[in-house]
Design an enzyme around this catalytic site. Structure first.
Site, PDB file in Angstrom:
ATOM      1  N   SER A  19       0.902  -1.162  -0.016  1.00  0.00           N
ATOM      2  CA  SER A  19      -0.034   0.026   0.059  1.00  0.00           C
ATOM      3  C   SER A  19       1.015   1.300   0.090  1.00  0.00           C
ATOM      4  O   SER A  19       1.699   1.473   0.936  1.00  0.00           O
ATOM      5  CB  SER A  19      -1.134  -0.027   1.207  1.00  0.00           C
ATOM      6  OG  SER A  19      -1.725   1.122   1.449  1.00  0.00           O
ATOM      7  N   ASP A  86      -8.268   4.017   2.652  1.00  0.00           N
ATOM      8  CA  ASP A  86      -9.395   3.157   2.507  1.00  0.00           C
ATOM      9  C   ASP A  86      -8.533   1.696   2.505  1.00  0.00           C
ATOM     10  O   ASP A  86      -8.974   0.748   3.121  1.00  0.00           O
ATOM     11  CB  ASP A  86     -10.172   3.412   1.344  1.00  0.00           C
ATOM     12  CG  ASP A  86     -11.474   4.290   1.543  1.00  0.00           C
ATOM     13  OD1 ASP A  86     -11.504   4.643   2.661  1.00  0.00           O
ATOM     14  OD2 ASP A  86     -11.758   5.032   0.699  1.00  0.00           O
ATOM     15  N   GLU A  87      -7.558   1.807   1.720  1.00  0.00           N
ATOM     16  CA  GLU A  87      -6.741   0.352   1.714  1.00  0.00           C
ATOM     17  C   GLU A  87      -6.221   0.084   2.999  1.00  0.00           C
ATOM     18  O   GLU A  87      -6.329  -0.990   3.405  1.00  0.00           O
ATOM     19  CB  GLU A  87      -5.366   0.724   0.835  1.00  0.00           C
ATOM     20  CG  GLU A  87      -5.718   0.554  -0.741  1.00  0.00           C
ATOM     21  CD  GLU A  87      -4.324   0.665  -1.411  1.00  0.00           C
ATOM     22  OE1 GLU A  87      -4.411   0.385  -2.797  1.00  0.00           O
ATOM     23  OE2 GLU A  87      -3.428   0.854  -0.864  1.00  0.00           O
ATOM     24  N   LEU A  88      -5.772   1.163   3.700  1.00  0.00           N
ATOM     25  CA  LEU A  88      -5.085   0.828   5.054  1.00  0.00           C
ATOM     26  C   LEU A  88      -6.235   0.355   6.021  1.00  0.00           C
ATOM     27  O   LEU A  88      -6.038  -0.657   6.931  1.00  0.00           O
ATOM     28  CB  LEU A  88      -4.673   2.137   5.527  1.00  0.00           C
ATOM     29  CG  LEU A  88      -3.948   2.205   7.191  1.00  0.00           C
ATOM     30  CD1 LEU A  88      -2.953   1.240   7.027  1.00  0.00           C
ATOM     31  CD2 LEU A  88      -3.733   3.532   7.353  1.00  0.00           C
TER      32      LEU A  88
END
Length: 908
Positions: A19, A86-88
């Site tokens: 990420s 949002d990935e996190l």
């Protein structure tokens, strides 16, 4: 939520998901890292063809979930992208739900700026959150705080990017190699250990916990710790398994301070995965680890200083950390304040057999034809997992005759691989404890601790302290009854330790050939304190008259035959001069009719002459003030016992199967400390003294069965011997068994303190008055076929078993036994009045879970709800005072009360 074990064993499409904020790292750090991963065979999710939008793409979400490790590259502009944030959130959710490993790289940004959303990183975050709902801002902020607390690589602390990428690649490879949890699949009993340990570790608790695993060498402590590390390491930021710490505190010439620094350097190097870590003072470890959620396992600790150096206090570690310590020394854990301790117990007999079979046959049970051999070898290994593993592996693929050879060797020889592990505990002992260990291993296994102290009195040993040390180091166990137990394989360690000593320096002799030479030729020095002589491998034994003259310090003499037969010839002169200071004499099958007239009994504490040829022990009255135990069982020719009036401390007298014994001396009745008296199968015994003066608060067991007695009575103690009401709550047990005495017709009286009376299969018609025996709780009268009546029973009674008393007609009425279960199965002559009284008491008592058994073909009138067959319906309100009767078919001549149950169920 997927379990940790199922997550760790699933197949993943990718090794790593990254990420990152593309403009910051894609053409620099990420491209170099991707190339290094490729060279090392690490597969990485590729997002280059994914079109970026306001919402995270489903393919990206799948990429996260299908990767074993997520690496979050936190750069200055990372928080400028809602996509990254949002990935996190998704990555951290996978970490919580499925145990995904998360690693961090701080690329030009301070970790504290990430946690606090401050500095340039904070400015980017605030710009991203503008016009976003407060709920979303809070969600992202929480995720950044969490990821900022995950220890990772800080680019600003590296002199070049290449070295940092190599380090990251090595860490990723190590974590991928450590994810398999199948190494421990199929280990017998392991799951049960892990469940109990998981309860102690309490992973839901956010504080720091230290948990100990204790137990003897070879029991499986390290295996349990490794399995815990494998299964639960995903729950922590960093983990470390520090193995084999034993002896590390004295392994170099450093002083205490230097050794503590050295241990901390080793631990930090492993925790941070950085070789060559240097520690300049003892505050470094707490400083570096206080913010980290870590799992640290310290294996085989044997010094308190090791714990003080490596885990001095729970405040040294971050919230949620767990420290697991394995050791043989349970007191060491307690000294360090570790109260959560799991003591690893030996496997059951079935589990022990399965462990052996898994290594010997690669299956759970023995192969056909090897059943008895496998069971015997399991017994010889005494269920010690290490022994079962080593021996089982050595037997794999072997023929039956080879198994027999191994079994024969195991009885006397300790496998080198097993000894290497077990002898470490013995060698770590001080001289006092080593000597005590050897005495227990050779002479005193399964002896009472107080008895051992008495036998070792006069020898320069601190027995009380030594027993405490041996117990805490798991080299012995002391049961609740005070019995000392030592594992059979540890006994072998003791024998090997003695054999390694030079013969002239030995205090204990155990080698049969050496002992034969000593006893024949008088070739020994005054150093010898004990002899343990196993004659099973010797065809002939010759002992000279003065064999023991040069052994003035000999205290312990043990002559046995471990093969349960006798050597072909044992030549002993009748005038042999036994050692004058013997405290322990155990001579199985003693071959002479009488002990020598010069035998000095003054120091004797334990006399064990089972299976002897004795007709009598000695003439006259001997000084026996130290004697505590005497066992002459199976001495078939013993005709008389000597005067024992001086044996004022005698606690146990065993005379089982002394078939020629007719009478016991009256002096036995004055042995106030006697707790155990066994006279089983003394088939000619007729006369037993009656006026006993037992100490009423001692647990007492007397068994006089299968004799020729016709009359028995035991005088009622004086009033001052009966314990006051306040003492009745003390541990108290007085069992008297007079079973299987068919000629016993007359019973006169019993002690007031008796608690259990067994008269099974005896010949009396009536029983003396027992109503005033207010401590009597159980009476057994099974198959007393001539018994016609029962006297008034004491109210204290809890159980009466009078099954198969086929002549029994009357029972004293009214019954005053509200707490008792009553069984009169097959007492077909029992009168109606007695039946009615038994039914009336049981039916009208308010006590639950009590029962009575009576013979009969009709249901008592008190039971109004009746049915034939297997089903009886009644209102649920009946359960408030449930009573039931069961009338079996008349086809059955006998009903076993334990095999019939009534199982009610509700039918809608």
């Amino acid at each position: 939520m997927a379990s940790a074990s199922s997550f760790a064993s699933r197949n993943y499409k990718f090794n790593v998901f990254s990420s990152f904020h593309g403009p910051d790292v894609r053409k620099t750090l990420l491209s170099h890292m991707r190339e290094q991963f490729k060279r090392n065979g690490i597969t990485m999710f590729d997002d280059q063809e994914i079109v970026r939008s306001q919402e995270i793409a489903p393919s990206l979400t799948n990429g996260i979930r299908e990767s074993r490790i997520s690496i979050v590259i936190l750069s200055k502009k990372y928080a400028s992208s809602s996509w990254c944030l949002d990935e996190l959130v998704e990555i951290l959710e996978c970490k919580r739900a499925m145990g995904q490993i998360v690693m961090t790289i701080f690329y030009g940004v301070d970790p504290s700026d990430v946690r606090k959303q401050s500095g340039e990183f904070g400015i980017s975050f605030n710009e991203t959150c503008a016009n976003k709902p407060d709920e979303e801002r809070q969600k992202w902020s929480k995720a950044l705080r969490e990821v900022g607390n995950i220890a990772g690589e800080d680019f600003q602390k590296w002199d070049n990017e290449v070295n940092m990428i190599k380090k990251i690649t090595r860490d990723v490879s190590d974590k991928l190699n450590a994810t398999s949890s199948r190494d421990f699949d199929g280990m017998v009993g392991l799951e049960s250990h892990l469940r109990k340990m998981e309860d102690l570790l309490d992973f839901d608790y956010d504080g720091v916990k230290m948990v100990g695993i204790s137990g003897p060498a070879g029991i499986g402590k390290t295996t349990i710790a490794r399995a815990l590390h494998s299964r639960f390491s995903h729950k922590f930021q960093l983990t470390c398994f520090t193995e084999n710490l034993r002896g590390s505190y004295h392994s170099s010439g450093l002083d205490d301070y230097g050794l503590q620094l050295h241990l901390q350097e080793q631990l930090l190097s492993k925790v941070l995965n950085q070789d060559g870590t240097r520690v300049c003072h003892l505050g470094v470890l707490p400083q570096r680890s206080s913010s980290l959620r870590v799992l640290i396992i310290l294996d085989d600790v044997n010094s308190l200083k090791q714990l003080e150096a490596l885990a001095g206090d729970t405040s040294w570690f971050g919230f949620g950390s767990r420290i697991i310590v394995t050791t043989e020394d349970q007191e060491l854990l307690q000294q360090h304040g570790i109260d959560n301790i799991y003591h690893v117990s030996f496997p059951s007999r079935q589990e022990g057999l399965e462990i052996l079979c898994r290594y010997a046959f690669k299956q759970c049970s023995p192969k056909e034809g090897f059943e008895e051999l496998a069971i015997r070898i399991t017994e010889l290994c005494c269920k010690l997992p290490l022994g079962l593993r080593v021996v089982g592996s050595s037997l794999r693929g072997k023929r039956e005759d080879e198994w027999i050879d191994v079994m024969s060797r195991l009885e006397n020889i300790l496998d080198q691989d097993i000894e290497k592990v077990l002898k470490v505990g013995y060698e770590s002992l001080e001289d006092n404890e080593q000597t005590l260990f050897l005495y227990i291993a050779i002479f005193f296994k399964y002896n009472d601790g107080d008895l051992v102290k008495a036998m070792l009195a006069g020898i320069d040993l601190d027995v009380k302290y030594g027993l405490k040390i041996l117990e805490r180091k798991s080299l012995i166990e002391i049961s609740a009854r005070g019995e000392i137990r030592m594992h059979r394989l540890l006994q072998q360690v003791g024998k090997r330790a003695i054999r390694r000593q030079k013969l002239r320096n030995r205090q204990i002799l155990v080698d049969a050939n050496d002992i034969c030479d000593v006893l024949l030729n008088n070739t020994v020095t005054s150093k010898v304190v004990g002899i343990s002589f196993d004659t099973s491998a010797i065809n002939e034994v010759f002992i000279s008259k003065g064999a023991f003259k040069r052994m003035p310090n000999l205290r312990f003499l043990k002559v046995i035959n471990s093969k349960y037969d006798v050597c072909e010839r044992m030549d002993i002169p009748e005038e042999i001069e036994l050692p004058q200071r013997l405290r322990f004499l155990h001579w199985k099958a003693y071959p002479i009719k009488c002990l020598p007239p010069t035998f000095n009994t003054e120091c004797l504490v334990k006399l064990d002459l089972r299976h002897s040829q004795l007709e009598k022990l000695w003439e006259g009255t001997q000084p026996l003030k130290n004697l505590k135990q005497m066992d002459l069982s199976y001495s078939y020719y013993l005709k008389e016992l000597p005067d024992l009036s001086n044996a004022t401390n005698l606690e146990a007298l065993k005379l089982n199967v002394c078939k020629s014994l007719v009478e016991l001396p009256s002096s036995i009745s004055n042995l106030g400390k006697l707790k155990d008296l066994w006279l089983v199968s003394c088939t000619n015994l007729e006369v037993v003294p009656t006026n006993y003066t037992f100490s009423s608060l001692n647990p007492i067991h007397i068994e006089i069965s299968r004799t020729n007695m016709t009359t028995f009575g035991m005088s009622v103690p004086a009033a001052n011997e009966v314990p006051p009401v306040s003492a009745l709550s003390l541990p108290h047990y007085f069992s008297l068994s007079l079973s299987y005495n068919p000629k016993l017709k007359t019973l006169t009286q019993f002690p007031m303190t008796i608690t259990r009376l067994d008269l099974n299969c005896s010949g009396m018609e009536t029983i003396c008055c027992i109503k005033d025996l207010h401590m009597l709780e159980a009476i057994f009268l099974l198959s007393c076929r001539e018994l016609k009546s029962l006297p008034e029973l004491p109210a204290s009674l809890k159980s009466l078993h009078a099954d198969n008393c086929e002549s029994l007609e009357t029972v004293f009425c009214p019954l005053n036994t509200p707490f008792a279960t009553l069984s009169f199965t097959n007492c077909f002559k029992l009168g109606q009045q007695a039946r009615n009284e038994i039914i009336h008491q049981r039916f009208h008592t308010s006590l639950q879970s009590k029962w009575s058994w009576l013979p009969g073909a009709e249901v008592p009138a008190e039971f109004e709800l009746r049915a034939l067959g297997n089903t009886l319906s009644f209102p649920l309100s009946a359960f408030s005072k449930f009573k039931a009767t069961h009338t079996p078919s008349r086809k059955s001549s006998y009903v076993n009360s334990s095999s019939h149950q009534i199982n009610p169920r509700s039918i809608s």
